[in-house]
Design a protein around this motif. Structure first.
Motif, PDB file in Angstrom:
ATOM      1  N   GLU A   1       1.093  -1.334  -0.037  1.00  0.00           N
ATOM      2  CA  GLU A   1       0.159  -0.243  -0.032  1.00  0.00           C
ATOM      3  C   GLU A   1       1.060   1.400  -0.139  1.00  0.00           C
ATOM      4  OE1 GLU A   1      -2.577   2.447   2.848  1.00  0.00           O
ATOM      5  OE2 GLU A   1      -2.856   0.587   3.047  1.00  0.00           O
ATOM      6  N   CYS A   2       2.068   1.257   1.375  1.00  0.00           N
ATOM      7  CA  CYS A   2       3.061   2.242   0.891  1.00  0.00           C
ATOM      8  C   CYS A   2       3.534   2.307   0.017  1.00  0.00           C
ATOM      9  CB  CYS A   2       3.679   2.255   1.895  1.00  0.00           C
ATOM     10  SG  CYS A   2       2.460   2.767   3.879  1.00  0.00           S
ATOM     11  N   LEU A   3       4.110   1.995  -0.969  1.00  0.00           N
ATOM     12  CA  LEU A   3       4.171   2.151  -1.839  1.00  0.00           C
ATOM     13  C   LEU A   3       3.728   2.693  -3.171  1.00  0.00           C
ATOM     14  CD1 LEU A   3       6.705  -1.737  -2.645  1.00  0.00           C
ATOM     15  CD2 LEU A   3       8.025   0.566  -2.427  1.00  0.00           C
ATOM     16  N   ILE A   4       2.835   1.933  -2.965  1.00  0.00           N
ATOM     17  CA  ILE A   4       1.692   2.504  -4.000  1.00  0.00           C
ATOM     18  C   ILE A   4       0.872   4.143  -4.062  1.00  0.00           C
ATOM     19  CG2 ILE A   4      -0.428   1.926  -4.848  1.00  0.00           C
ATOM     20  CD1 ILE A   4      -0.884  -0.905  -4.477  1.00  0.00           C
ATOM     21  N   ARG A   5       1.554   4.766  -2.890  1.00  0.00           N
ATOM     22  CA  ARG A   5       0.984   5.645  -2.258  1.00  0.00           C
ATOM     23  C   ARG A   5       1.765   6.804  -2.932  1.00  0.00           C
ATOM     24  NH1 ARG A   5      -3.798   6.900   0.518  1.00  0.00           N
ATOM     25  NH2 ARG A   5      -4.664   4.316   1.608  1.00  0.00           N
ATOM     26  N   VAL A   6       2.992   5.984  -2.498  1.00  0.00           N
ATOM     27  CA  VAL A   6       4.229   7.167  -2.757  1.00  0.00           C
ATOM     28  C   VAL A   6       4.230   7.739  -4.285  1.00  0.00           C
ATOM     29  CG1 VAL A   6       5.065   6.889  -0.026  1.00  0.00           C
ATOM     30  CG2 VAL A   6       6.299   5.850  -2.248  1.00  0.00           C
ATOM     31  N   GLY A   7       3.780   6.250  -5.070  1.00  0.00           N
ATOM     32  CA  GLY A   7       3.714   6.672  -6.729  1.00  0.00           C
ATOM     33  C   GLY A   7       5.499   5.857  -6.954  1.00  0.00           C
ATOM     34  N   GLN A   8       5.135   4.924  -6.351  1.00  0.00           N
ATOM     35  CA  GLN A   8       5.975   3.340  -6.994  1.00  0.00           C
ATOM     36  C   GLN A   8       4.605   2.301  -7.775  1.00  0.00           C
ATOM     37  OE1 GLN A   8       9.683   2.585  -5.168  1.00  0.00           O
ATOM     38  NE2 GLN A   8       9.568   3.881  -3.495  1.00  0.00           N
ATOM     39  N   VAL A   9       3.664   2.097  -7.947  1.00  0.00           N
ATOM     40  CA  VAL A   9       2.991   1.040  -7.987  1.00  0.00           C
ATOM     41  C   VAL A   9       3.501  -0.087  -8.913  1.00  0.00           C
ATOM     42  CG1 VAL A   9       0.593   1.213  -9.515  1.00  0.00           C
ATOM     43  CG2 VAL A   9       1.223   3.288  -8.720  1.00  0.00           C
ATOM     44  N   GLN A  10       4.116   0.255 -10.218  1.00  0.00           N
ATOM     45  CA  GLN A  10       4.494  -1.471  -9.919  1.00  0.00           C
ATOM     46  C   GLN A  10       5.470  -2.188  -9.024  1.00  0.00           C
ATOM     47  OE1 GLN A  10       3.259  -3.347 -12.540  1.00  0.00           O
ATOM     48  NE2 GLN A  10       3.708  -5.154 -11.089  1.00  0.00           N
ATOM     49  N   LEU A  11       6.034  -1.665  -8.240  1.00  0.00           N
ATOM     50  CA  LEU A  11       6.742  -1.885  -7.464  1.00  0.00           C
ATOM     51  C   LEU A  11       5.684  -2.363  -5.739  1.00  0.00           C
ATOM     52  CD1 LEU A  11      10.848  -0.158  -6.335  1.00  0.00           C
ATOM     53  CD2 LEU A  11       9.694  -2.844  -7.559  1.00  0.00           C
ATOM     54  N   GLY A  12       4.816  -1.733  -6.282  1.00  0.00           N
ATOM     55  CA  GLY A  12       3.720  -2.550  -4.683  1.00  0.00           C
ATOM     56  C   GLY A  12       3.081  -3.766  -5.262  1.00  0.00           C
ATOM     57  N   LEU A  13       2.623  -3.320  -6.508  1.00  0.00           N
ATOM     58  CA  LEU A  13       2.021  -4.377  -7.023  1.00  0.00           C
ATOM     59  C   LEU A  13       2.911  -6.265  -6.984  1.00  0.00           C
ATOM     60  CD1 LEU A  13      -0.021  -3.456 -10.166  1.00  0.00           C
ATOM     61  CD2 LEU A  13      -1.071  -4.040  -7.883  1.00  0.00           C
ATOM     62  N   ASP A  14       3.753  -5.525  -7.102  1.00  0.00           N
ATOM     63  CA  ASP A  14       4.953  -6.966  -7.214  1.00  0.00           C
ATOM     64  C   ASP A  14       4.826  -7.412  -5.154  1.00  0.00           C
ATOM     65  OD1 ASP A  14       5.422  -6.739  -9.960  1.00  0.00           O
ATOM     66  OD2 ASP A  14       7.708  -5.241  -9.608  1.00  0.00           O
ATOM     67  N   LYS A  15       4.845  -6.653  -4.298  1.00  0.00           N
ATOM     68  CA  LYS A  15       4.331  -7.033  -3.761  1.00  0.00           C
ATOM     69  C   LYS A  15       3.063  -7.787  -2.884  1.00  0.00           C
ATOM     70  CE  LYS A  15       7.757  -6.328  -0.696  1.00  0.00           C
ATOM     71  NZ  LYS A  15       9.023  -7.623  -0.480  1.00  0.00           N
ATOM     72  N   LEU A  16       2.359  -6.765  -3.570  1.00  0.00           N
ATOM     73  CA  LEU A  16       1.413  -7.805  -3.254  1.00  0.00           C
ATOM     74  C   LEU A  16       0.814  -9.161  -3.932  1.00  0.00           C
ATOM     75  CD1 LEU A  16      -2.027  -7.668  -2.437  1.00  0.00           C
ATOM     76  CD2 LEU A  16      -2.542  -6.344  -5.043  1.00  0.00           C
ATOM     77  N   ASN A  17       1.251  -9.309  -5.248  1.00  0.00           N
ATOM     78  CA  ASN A  17       1.211 -10.264  -5.774  1.00  0.00           C
ATOM     79  C   ASN A  17       2.245 -11.369  -5.012  1.00  0.00           C
ATOM     80  OD1 ASN A  17      -0.323  -9.941  -8.161  1.00  0.00           O
ATOM     81  ND2 ASN A  17       2.059  -8.494  -9.423  1.00  0.00           N
ATOM     82  N   GLU A  18       3.340 -11.455  -4.843  1.00  0.00           N
ATOM     83  CA  GLU A  18       4.137 -12.082  -4.325  1.00  0.00           C
ATOM     84  C   GLU A  18       3.291 -12.836  -2.144  1.00  0.00           C
ATOM     85  OE1 GLU A  18       8.522 -12.021  -0.823  1.00  0.00           O
ATOM     86  OE2 GLU A  18       7.993 -10.199  -3.030  1.00  0.00           O
ATOM     87  N   LEU A  19       2.593 -11.952  -1.986  1.00  0.00           N
ATOM     88  CA  LEU A  19       1.898 -12.408  -0.799  1.00  0.00           C
ATOM     89  C   LEU A  19       0.144 -12.923  -1.615  1.00  0.00           C
ATOM     90  CD1 LEU A  19       0.774 -11.873   1.434  1.00  0.00           C
ATOM     91  CD2 LEU A  19      -0.456 -10.609   1.284  1.00  0.00           C
ATOM     92  N   LEU A  20      -0.319 -13.264  -2.680  1.00  0.00           N
ATOM     93  CA  LEU A  20      -1.278 -13.272  -2.571  1.00  0.00           C
ATOM     94  C   LEU A  20      -0.994 -14.529  -3.486  1.00  0.00           C
ATOM     95  CD1 LEU A  20      -3.139  -9.845  -4.416  1.00  0.00           C
ATOM     96  CD2 LEU A  20      -3.701 -11.735  -1.915  1.00  0.00           C
ATOM     97  N   GLU A  21      -0.221 -15.257  -4.409  1.00  0.00           N
ATOM     98  CA  GLU A  21      -0.090 -16.203  -4.859  1.00  0.00           C
ATOM     99  C   GLU A  21       0.085 -17.400  -4.247  1.00  0.00           C
ATOM    100  OE1 GLU A  21       4.029 -15.768  -7.183  1.00  0.00           O
ATOM    101  OE2 GLU A  21       4.956 -16.005  -5.336  1.00  0.00           O
ATOM    102  N   THR A  22       0.758 -17.176  -3.006  1.00  0.00           N
ATOM    103  CA  THR A  22       0.193 -17.581  -1.877  1.00  0.00           C
ATOM    104  C   THR A  22      -0.939 -18.670  -1.170  1.00  0.00           C
ATOM    105  OG1 THR A  22       1.077 -17.026  -0.061  1.00  0.00           O
ATOM    106  CG2 THR A  22       2.956 -17.287  -1.214  1.00  0.00           C
TER     107      THR A  22
END
Length: 454
Positions: A343-364
């Motif tokens: 969430e914080c990565l996305i809020r500060v404009g690093q959108v894809q890095l934030g999505l990558d971190k979310l994907n890392e969680l959700l794929e499990t």
């Protein structure tokens, strides 16, 4: 002798269970802890510091589950019962466990900190001394934050910014209690936690004992609740050291009564194990998950079968606590840190890095080979996605109420809640005064604490 010491402290702490405990008369002749070893013994009391957290009322108020009229009638905890309906709760002639247990932790932490002040810190005892002090400061900060999430006005409520907590910094029962402002409340919480962060060990050995990583995780939670996203991002990074291990939900059986390991033992995501003292309304015999929430889980999302059980009435009960039994997990865990990081990565404009971190969680969390990674989303869509996943992953942890306060008072998202009980409708408006619970009546009578307006 150690048993006598601990018994003496327990007598003092049990006095804190009365609603007027801010004016308790504690017998100064009671045997209380005096040595570093005594303090370590007390910090190892899991029931005191990792059980009975202040979360029942905010869990009941957080719109994640529903109760039938008969189930609501069976509730025995006054605060939880009225919090479910978002009704005023004055605790006249009854107790408020959320308030009492929070201040019980604070009292015990203050006894330890005052005792430490009487012991000389030397080269020989420096490590133990610092660990004891760091843990006591962590526990005081954690308890104050839990209390602030219920009894202090939300950050962003400028009209009521004077209504923070009574900040207890002493174990002296004669200390007169008054409210601090909201700003002073959170400044005190952060001061304690930042000091603890500097003292605590980097070695993580026991999820009942705070470490530097634990302090960083709590700091990330608190900064997020304050809408301080840059600070939350800075500290949540320090939670990740390369050794963390997410659970793979495919490894768990859907047939067990409770999905995850009993008492959290073996759960690699738990950073600090803490639980609510009691939340009657969520036990399978009473509570049912909000059906609107149930529709948010895809068929291949393993959380649908691991978090919930289909009951005979066609609705779902909750079985997914990280405690491995029916209690409410209010501790700190790796999944929450992933979501804060994203969430914080996305809020500060690093959108894809934030999505990558979310994907890392959700794929499990999904059936093997079925998860489709998110990419190429705009900032607004990515933020909506991570907030949705936060709601789906972190339910029944007492966090939804904290999020709703943030969303409505800081971000002006205008989220209105509605419930029906016994044919009567109840509404909680986006910036309702009832987002701040009333201080127990006996505390108002026996102190100089001013009641929150209604």
């Amino acid at each position: 002798m150690k048993k006598i010491i601990i018994l003496g402290l327990l007598v003092a702490l049990n006095s804190a269970c009365n609603p007027d405990f801010l004016d308790i008369k504690r017998d100064r002749k009671q045997v209380i802890p005096k040595s570093l070893n005594d303090f370590n013994l007390l910090l190892g009391d899991e029931t005191l510091f990792s059980g009975n957290s202040s979360a029942a009322m905010r869990t009941a108020a957080g719109e994640e589950f529903t109760l039938s009229e008969s189930a609501w009638d069976l509730l025995t905890t006054f605060g939880e019962k009225n919090a479910y309906r978002w009704e005023d709760d004055r605790f006249i002639g009854t107790e408020c466990p959320d308030w009492n247990y929070g201040y019980k932790r604070i009292l015990s932490a203050n006894i330890i900190l005052e005792g430490l002040a009487k012991i000389e810190r030397t080269a020989a005892n420096a490590n133990v001394y610092d660990q004891v002090k760091g843990k006591a400061l962590f526990h005081r900060a954690n308890a104050n934050f839990q209390l602030a999430s219920e009894f202090a006005a939300p950050i962003g409520d400028e009209e009521h910014k004077a209504y923070g907590l009574p900040l207890r910094k002493s174990a002296d029962p004669q200390e007169v209690s008054i409210r601090s402002s909201v700003a002073e409340t959170y400044a005190s919480i952060l001061d304690d936690l930042l000091a603890a962060q500097q003292l605590l060990s980097t070695e993580f050995t026991d999820f009942y004992q705070p470490s530097k990583r634990t302090a960083n995780a709590l700091l990330a939670r608190i900064y997020l609740s304050m809408g301080e996203y840059n600070q939350a991002l800075a500290v949540v990074k320090d939670v990740f050291g390369g050794k963390e291990k997410l659970l793979r939900y495919e490894d768990f059986s859907t047939s067990k009564r409770y999905t995850f390991p009993s008492d959290g033992i073996g759960n690699t995501e738990i950073i600090f194990n803490d639980q609510g003292y009691s939340t009657e309304s969520i036990v399978p015999a009473k509570g049912r998950i909000n059906m609107e929430l149930m529709t948010l889980y895809a068929e291949n999302d393993l959380r649908r079968s691991l978090f919930f059980k289909l009951e005979q009435d066609g609705m779902y009960s909750f079985k997914g606590s990280y405690l491995g039994f029916g209690g409410v997990f209010t501790g700190l865990a790796l999944d929450e840190m992933y979501l804060i990081y994203a969430e914080c990565l996305i809020r500060v404009g690093q959108v894809q890095l934030g999505l990558d971190k979310l994907n890392e969680l959700l794929e499990t969390r999904f059936a093997p080979g079925t998860y489709e990674r998110y990419s190429d989303l705009g900032q607004s869509a990515a933020l909506d996605l991570v907030l949705l996943e936060r709601r789906k992953q972190l339910l029944i942890r007492g966090l939804r109420w904290i999020d709703l306060r943030r969303f409505n008072f800081i971000e002006n998202r205008n989220i209105e809640l509605q419930r029906t009980l016994a044919g009567k409708g109840y509404t909680l408006k986006a910036k309702d005064l009832k987002y701040t619970f009333l201080v127990p009546n006996n505390v108002i009578i026996n102190s100089r604490v001013t009641q929150f307006p209604r």
